[in-house]
Design a protein around this motif. Structure first.
Motif, PDB file in Angstrom:
ATOM      1  N   GLN A 178       0.867  -1.193  -0.170  1.00  0.00           N
ATOM      2  CA  GLN A 178      -0.043  -0.047   0.007  1.00  0.00           C
ATOM      3  C   GLN A 178       0.777   1.159   0.044  1.00  0.00           C
ATOM      4  O   GLN A 178       0.502   2.257  -0.799  1.00  0.00           O
ATOM      5  CB  GLN A 178      -1.076  -0.057   1.301  1.00  0.00           C
ATOM      6  CG  GLN A 178      -2.042  -0.907   1.027  1.00  0.00           C
ATOM      7  CD  GLN A 178      -1.863  -2.424   1.829  1.00  0.00           C
ATOM      8  OE1 GLN A 178      -0.599  -2.433   1.784  1.00  0.00           O
ATOM      9  NE2 GLN A 178      -2.827  -2.824   2.439  1.00  0.00           N
ATOM     10  N   ARG A 179       2.032   1.230   0.747  1.00  0.00           N
ATOM     11  CA  ARG A 179       2.852   2.210   0.828  1.00  0.00           C
ATOM     12  C   ARG A 179       3.116   2.705  -0.517  1.00  0.00           C
ATOM     13  O   ARG A 179       3.533   4.039  -0.883  1.00  0.00           O
ATOM     14  CB  ARG A 179       3.982   2.010   1.907  1.00  0.00           C
ATOM     15  CG  ARG A 179       4.964   3.402   1.931  1.00  0.00           C
ATOM     16  CD  ARG A 179       6.240   3.081   2.674  1.00  0.00           C
ATOM     17  NE  ARG A 179       6.972   4.180   2.595  1.00  0.00           N
ATOM     18  CZ  ARG A 179       8.325   4.055   3.150  1.00  0.00           C
ATOM     19  NH1 ARG A 179       8.791   2.795   3.493  1.00  0.00           N
ATOM     20  NH2 ARG A 179       8.946   5.285   3.099  1.00  0.00           N
ATOM     21  N   THR A 180       3.787   1.727  -1.388  1.00  0.00           N
ATOM     22  CA  THR A 180       4.323   2.096  -2.902  1.00  0.00           C
ATOM     23  C   THR A 180       3.179   2.749  -3.622  1.00  0.00           C
ATOM     24  O   THR A 180       3.640   3.713  -4.122  1.00  0.00           O
ATOM     25  CB  THR A 180       4.734   0.613  -3.376  1.00  0.00           C
ATOM     26  OG1 THR A 180       5.730   0.457  -2.565  1.00  0.00           O
ATOM     27  CG2 THR A 180       5.363   1.156  -4.706  1.00  0.00           C
ATOM     28  N   ILE A 181       2.091   2.360  -3.623  1.00  0.00           N
ATOM     29  CA  ILE A 181       0.974   2.959  -4.383  1.00  0.00           C
ATOM     30  C   ILE A 181       0.826   4.161  -3.807  1.00  0.00           C
ATOM     31  O   ILE A 181       0.603   5.108  -4.527  1.00  0.00           O
ATOM     32  CB  ILE A 181      -0.199   1.974  -4.579  1.00  0.00           C
ATOM     33  CG1 ILE A 181       0.324   0.683  -5.246  1.00  0.00           C
ATOM     34  CG2 ILE A 181      -1.422   2.502  -5.315  1.00  0.00           C
ATOM     35  CD1 ILE A 181      -0.936  -0.344  -5.315  1.00  0.00           C
ATOM     36  N   PHE A 182       0.566   4.280  -2.655  1.00  0.00           N
ATOM     37  CA  PHE A 182       0.073   5.476  -1.946  1.00  0.00           C
ATOM     38  C   PHE A 182       0.940   6.620  -2.089  1.00  0.00           C
ATOM     39  O   PHE A 182       0.802   7.743  -2.683  1.00  0.00           O
ATOM     40  CB  PHE A 182       0.139   5.278  -0.320  1.00  0.00           C
ATOM     41  CG  PHE A 182      -0.325   6.518   0.558  1.00  0.00           C
ATOM     42  CD1 PHE A 182      -1.898   6.725   0.532  1.00  0.00           C
ATOM     43  CD2 PHE A 182       0.343   7.311   1.140  1.00  0.00           C
ATOM     44  CE1 PHE A 182      -2.268   7.727   1.387  1.00  0.00           C
ATOM     45  CE2 PHE A 182      -0.361   8.378   2.200  1.00  0.00           C
ATOM     46  CZ  PHE A 182      -1.670   8.707   2.111  1.00  0.00           C
ATOM     47  N   ASN A 183       2.433   6.384  -1.801  1.00  0.00           N
ATOM     48  CA  ASN A 183       3.594   7.469  -2.508  1.00  0.00           C
ATOM     49  C   ASN A 183       3.335   7.741  -4.032  1.00  0.00           C
ATOM     50  O   ASN A 183       3.734   8.652  -4.372  1.00  0.00           O
ATOM     51  CB  ASN A 183       4.755   6.833  -1.958  1.00  0.00           C
ATOM     52  CG  ASN A 183       5.121   6.800  -0.416  1.00  0.00           C
ATOM     53  OD1 ASN A 183       4.245   7.443   0.341  1.00  0.00           O
ATOM     54  ND2 ASN A 183       6.230   6.146  -0.379  1.00  0.00           N
ATOM     55  N   ASP A 184       3.225   6.707  -4.890  1.00  0.00           N
ATOM     56  CA  ASP A 184       3.024   7.047  -6.231  1.00  0.00           C
ATOM     57  C   ASP A 184       1.769   7.887  -6.499  1.00  0.00           C
ATOM     58  O   ASP A 184       2.121   8.891  -7.305  1.00  0.00           O
ATOM     59  CB  ASP A 184       2.894   5.731  -6.964  1.00  0.00           C
ATOM     60  CG  ASP A 184       4.189   5.044  -7.226  1.00  0.00           C
ATOM     61  OD1 ASP A 184       5.326   5.382  -6.896  1.00  0.00           O
ATOM     62  OD2 ASP A 184       4.070   3.643  -7.461  1.00  0.00           O
ATOM     63  N   ILE A 185       0.803   7.751  -5.928  1.00  0.00           N
ATOM     64  CA  ILE A 185      -0.443   8.732  -6.154  1.00  0.00           C
ATOM     65  C   ILE A 185      -0.048   9.996  -5.557  1.00  0.00           C
ATOM     66  O   ILE A 185      -0.368  11.056  -6.233  1.00  0.00           O
ATOM     67  CB  ILE A 185      -1.688   8.108  -5.578  1.00  0.00           C
ATOM     68  CG1 ILE A 185      -2.161   6.798  -6.048  1.00  0.00           C
ATOM     69  CG2 ILE A 185      -2.820   9.259  -5.217  1.00  0.00           C
ATOM     70  CD1 ILE A 185      -3.058   6.036  -5.303  1.00  0.00           C
ATOM     71  N   LEU A 186       0.539  10.016  -4.292  1.00  0.00           N
ATOM     72  CA  LEU A 186       0.880  11.519  -4.240  1.00  0.00           C
ATOM     73  C   LEU A 186       1.943  11.950  -4.724  1.00  0.00           C
ATOM     74  O   LEU A 186       1.778  13.401  -4.953  1.00  0.00           O
ATOM     75  CB  LEU A 186       1.642  11.444  -2.594  1.00  0.00           C
ATOM     76  CG  LEU A 186       0.579  10.798  -1.550  1.00  0.00           C
ATOM     77  CD1 LEU A 186       1.248  10.477  -0.049  1.00  0.00           C
ATOM     78  CD2 LEU A 186      -0.537  11.769  -1.193  1.00  0.00           C
ATOM     79  N   ASN A 187       2.997  11.505  -5.559  1.00  0.00           N
ATOM     80  CA  ASN A 187       3.842  12.036  -6.261  1.00  0.00           C
ATOM     81  C   ASN A 187       3.157  12.663  -7.531  1.00  0.00           C
ATOM     82  O   ASN A 187       3.436  13.428  -7.861  1.00  0.00           O
ATOM     83  CB  ASN A 187       4.821  10.978  -6.813  1.00  0.00           C
ATOM     84  CG  ASN A 187       5.722  10.696  -5.650  1.00  0.00           C
ATOM     85  OD1 ASN A 187       6.218  11.467  -4.701  1.00  0.00           O
ATOM     86  ND2 ASN A 187       6.390   9.543  -5.731  1.00  0.00           N
ATOM     87  N   SER A 188       2.110  11.772  -8.030  1.00  0.00           N
ATOM     88  CA  SER A 188       1.089  12.240  -9.183  1.00  0.00           C
ATOM     89  C   SER A 188       0.637  13.598  -8.855  1.00  0.00           C
ATOM     90  O   SER A 188       0.529  14.721  -9.425  1.00  0.00           O
ATOM     91  CB  SER A 188       0.176  11.178  -9.563  1.00  0.00           C
ATOM     92  OG  SER A 188       1.277  10.225 -10.376  1.00  0.00           O
ATOM     93  N   PHE A 189       0.073  13.716  -7.668  1.00  0.00           N
ATOM     94  CA  PHE A 189      -0.746  14.839  -7.286  1.00  0.00           C
ATOM     95  C   PHE A 189       0.231  16.128  -7.199  1.00  0.00           C
ATOM     96  O   PHE A 189       0.065  17.285  -7.603  1.00  0.00           O
ATOM     97  CB  PHE A 189      -1.072  14.851  -5.781  1.00  0.00           C
ATOM     98  CG  PHE A 189      -2.376  13.794  -5.813  1.00  0.00           C
ATOM     99  CD1 PHE A 189      -3.423  13.773  -6.805  1.00  0.00           C
ATOM    100  CD2 PHE A 189      -2.839  13.193  -4.685  1.00  0.00           C
ATOM    101  CE1 PHE A 189      -4.468  12.819  -6.701  1.00  0.00           C
ATOM    102  CE2 PHE A 189      -3.784  12.347  -4.356  1.00  0.00           C
ATOM    103  CZ  PHE A 189      -4.647  12.228  -5.609  1.00  0.00           C
ATOM    104  N   THR A 190       1.553  15.713  -6.531  1.00  0.00           N
ATOM    105  CA  THR A 190       2.618  16.632  -6.716  1.00  0.00           C
ATOM    106  C   THR A 190       2.926  17.187  -8.052  1.00  0.00           C
ATOM    107  O   THR A 190       3.082  18.420  -8.181  1.00  0.00           O
ATOM    108  CB  THR A 190       3.816  16.339  -5.842  1.00  0.00           C
ATOM    109  OG1 THR A 190       3.441  15.813  -4.364  1.00  0.00           O
ATOM    110  CG2 THR A 190       4.966  17.381  -5.770  1.00  0.00           C
ATOM    111  N   ARG A 191       3.078  16.517  -9.007  1.00  0.00           N
ATOM    112  CA  ARG A 191       3.326  16.700 -10.353  1.00  0.00           C
ATOM    113  C   ARG A 191       2.275  17.536 -10.952  1.00  0.00           C
ATOM    114  O   ARG A 191       2.539  18.478 -11.714  1.00  0.00           O
ATOM    115  CB  ARG A 191       3.713  15.703 -11.042  1.00  0.00           C
ATOM    116  CG  ARG A 191       5.003  14.562 -10.632  1.00  0.00           C
ATOM    117  CD  ARG A 191       6.065  15.529 -10.730  1.00  0.00           C
ATOM    118  NE  ARG A 191       6.630  15.662 -11.985  1.00  0.00           N
ATOM    119  CZ  ARG A 191       6.655  16.946 -12.475  1.00  0.00           C
ATOM    120  NH1 ARG A 191       6.877  17.801 -11.658  1.00  0.00           N
ATOM    121  NH2 ARG A 191       7.283  17.009 -13.731  1.00  0.00           N
ATOM    122  N   ILE A 192       1.105  17.256 -10.585  1.00  0.00           N
ATOM    123  CA  ILE A 192      -0.041  17.900 -11.243  1.00  0.00           C
ATOM    124  C   ILE A 192       0.063  19.340 -10.666  1.00  0.00           C
ATOM    125  O   ILE A 192       0.021  20.230 -11.509  1.00  0.00           O
ATOM    126  CB  ILE A 192      -1.625  17.234 -10.874  1.00  0.00           C
ATOM    127  CG1 ILE A 192      -1.305  15.730 -11.668  1.00  0.00           C
ATOM    128  CG2 ILE A 192      -2.474  18.265 -11.171  1.00  0.00           C
ATOM    129  CD1 ILE A 192      -2.756  15.034 -11.201  1.00  0.00           C
TER     130      ILE A 192
END
Length: 597
Positions: free
Chosen positions: A518-532
């Motif tokens: 879950q941590r890996t996917i959670f961090n990937d989603i947050l990284n996408s939010f940051t990039r948006i």
């Protein structure tokens, strides 16, 4: 006998698959490029479709390739129609290749030309290349040769299995039943739909002909039905494609359906008056290959002048929604005639980019909604709209590059730079939306979910991302610099929130509330939010620099950087308080994810 026949069919299909895959690997992506580039006239399209299908031995594979081109907007529907017509001719060539499997030698040079000898030599050469070839091209050629040998062996097995049936009265009466046109056509359609290959169906029919009891009256209606049945795998492949992709698949069906109805009607009406004497003629593998080729060539000759009408018909059968018509209308604004008038062309670009901004904003919302409520049809819509966003960037980029060749004023050059950087940023935002959707699907497929605490925090960030997307899209469409000034401080708030969420997730991980996966996917989603957020800030920064006549139009979009001034501080304070995780409970109650239809 049944098992021998089925094993022959299996070897035949596997050999054809192996040979086709080997040919495609040897050609690399040259076939696709060639197919795409050489279709500027319908006649070239027919010739090219026939040629490519001869090479890869599958009209379905050629059509699926074309559906991919049309689906990705690289090829127009009218170009695809001529290629599909050619593919229907090309698939009949397999029947002529299969005639080689019926060459028999009685001694001398004839023995060298026998099927057994040819298959053995090709198989030995193929296995040598496959096992000892150092380069991949040699191994692929070995696969082609092995595929050919297996295909020939399959044909021989099928023929050997059905040969004893020549003395079977039940089988003879069954073949006579197929001489009923409607029954024969139905058998051809169903049989080909099951095998999912017109070439395989023709091959089985050729194998049956060795019994010596298959007449023209029985074989002809089956040949008519084979083309319609072959549309089954093509129609299946169009599932998930856009409207033009579905229309392309429908063309394949209509081509053979019209051919079956037209030539079937003409032939049997003529036979009713003239009573053709060849109806009881015994068919051979060569005569079946001949009838199949003549039927397909004749069908293309009749339909070729009606390509524009076919295009209109499939557009009527598969209608565009109001939203899709608006999308096409957006891109039609980019008229080549306006390139000579930069001021007008730039105005059209502004309108098209505004349409792109709306679609990106909606797709980000759709993707985030999947995290709370995953639905497969909504995921497919995100994926489909991502393809459309890519098309916007491609068309706009090409159009703007044409404008750069014209004489532009300083203001127009600066506007051009703004548009080029903006479409790139919007396209990247679309990519991150698609990535979030794929992460949602991965969670759904692996039956994974975040803890309630993680989802509550994620909803706070998603609400902030929705707001920054709304502000960015509206500020760009209206050219509102006051609204644009809100994006950078909100972007910094989102970046800080994502960092805080990652830290909180580590704590939950230590407490055993969440797992590593879950941590890996959670961090990937947050990284996408940051990039948006970073791309939104990049778009607004470019707008502000254009207005301030800043010479440096390059935007560093890897991160949102803190700004200065009272206005910046005021916005930053407001958003920090609004999206404070300490007050998340009040936010969660008010956060009903926007349902985008």
């Amino acid at each position: 006998m049944v098992l021998s026949l089925l094993s022959g069919v299996a070897m035949f299909l596997y050999g054809m698959l192996l040979m086709g895959d080997g040919l495609k690997m040897v050609a690399g992506n040259k076939l696709e490029k060639f197919l795409y580039k050489m279709t500027n006239t319908p006649l070239k399209g027919v010739a090219l479709g026939a040629g490519v299908t001869c090479i890869i031995q599958s009209s379905s594979a050629t059509t699926v390739m074309v559906i991919g081109f049309v689906n990705s907007m690289m090829m127009k529907l009218r170009q695809a129609i001529s290629i599909i017509m050619g593919a229907n001719i090309g698939t009949s060539i397999t029947g002529w290749i299969l005639c080689l499997s019926y060459i028999e030698g009685s001694g001398g040079w004839a023995t060298i030309l026998s099927t057994a000898t040819i298959s053995a030599l090709v198989a030995v050469a193929g296995i040598v290349l496959r096992m000892f070839g150092k380069r991949s091209v040699y191994r692929n050629i070995g696969n082609i040769m092995l595929g050919f040998a297996i295909l020939m062996m399959g044909m021989q097995t099928m023929s050997g299995a059905v040969e004893p049936l020549r003395e079977n009265e039940i089988f003879t009466s069954m073949l006579t039943m197929f001489s009923n046109p409607l029954m024969g056509i139905l058998v051809g359609i169903v049989f080909t739909a099951v095998l999912q290959s017109a070439s395989a169906a023709v091959g089985v029919l050729q194998a049956l002909s060795v019994t010596g009891i298959l007449t023209f009256a029985s074989a002809f209606p089956i040949v008519l039905g084979i083309g319609v049945g072959a549309a089954c795998p093509v129609l299946i492949s169009s599932i998930g494609a856009n409207k033009n992709g579905k229309r392309t698949a429908l063309i394949y069906l209509l081509n053979d359906l019209f051919g079956m109805i037209f030539w079937g009607s003409v032939f049997y009406m003529a036979n009713g008056f003239l009573h053709f004497g060849f109806m009881d003629q015994i068919m051979t593998p060569v005569s079946i290959a001949f009838v199949n080729t003549v039927f397909r060539v004749a069908t293309v000759c009749v339909l070729f002048p009606f390509i524009p009408r076919l295009e209109k018909l499939v557009c009527i059968l598969v209608k565009d929604t109001k939203e899709e018509l608006e999308e096409e209308a957006d891109l039609e604004l980019l008229e080549d005639r306006l390139v000579s008038y930069p001021a007008l062309a730039m105005g059209q670009c502004q309108r098209v980019i505004s349409g792109m901004a709306k679609k990106v904003r909606k797709n980000v919302n759709r993707a985030m909604n999947l995290l709370n409520d995953y639905q497969q049809d909504h995921f497919e819509k995100v994926r489909c709209k991502e393809d459309l966003i890519d098309k916007y960037e491609t068309r706009l980029g090409s159009y703007l590059m044409q404008l750069t060749k014209k004489e532009l004023t300083t203001a127009q050059s600066r506007q051009m730079s703004l548009y080029l950087s903006t479409i790139s940023d919007f396209e990247r935002i679309g990519d991150h939306a698609a990535y979030i959707a794929y992460m949602s699907r991965e969670m759904q497929e692996s039956r994974m979910s975040f803890s309630k605490e993680a989802m509550d925090e994620l909803n706070v960030v998603m609400e902030a991302v929705r707001e920054i997307m709304n502000i960015t899209a509206k500020a760009f469409m209206d050219g509102n610099l006051d609204e644009a000034s809100k994006v950078a401080p909100l972007g910094v708030v989102i970046t800080n929130l994502c960092d805080e969420l990652k830290h909180n997730h580590v704590i939950r991980l230590g407490n055993g509330i969440c797992g590593l996966e879950q941590r890996t996917i959670f961090n990937d989603i947050l990284n996408s939010f940051t990039r948006i957020a970073a791309h939104c800030a990049s778009i607004m920064s470019a707008m502000q620099k254009t207005d301030e006549k800043d010479e440096d139009m390059h935007i560093h979009d890897s991160r949102v950087y803190a700004g200065e001034g009272m206005a910046y501080y005021s916005h930053f304070t407001k958003y920090s308080q609004k999206y404070d995780l300490g007050n998340q409970s009040s936010h969660v109650k008010s956060m009903e994810a926007e349902e985008v239809t």
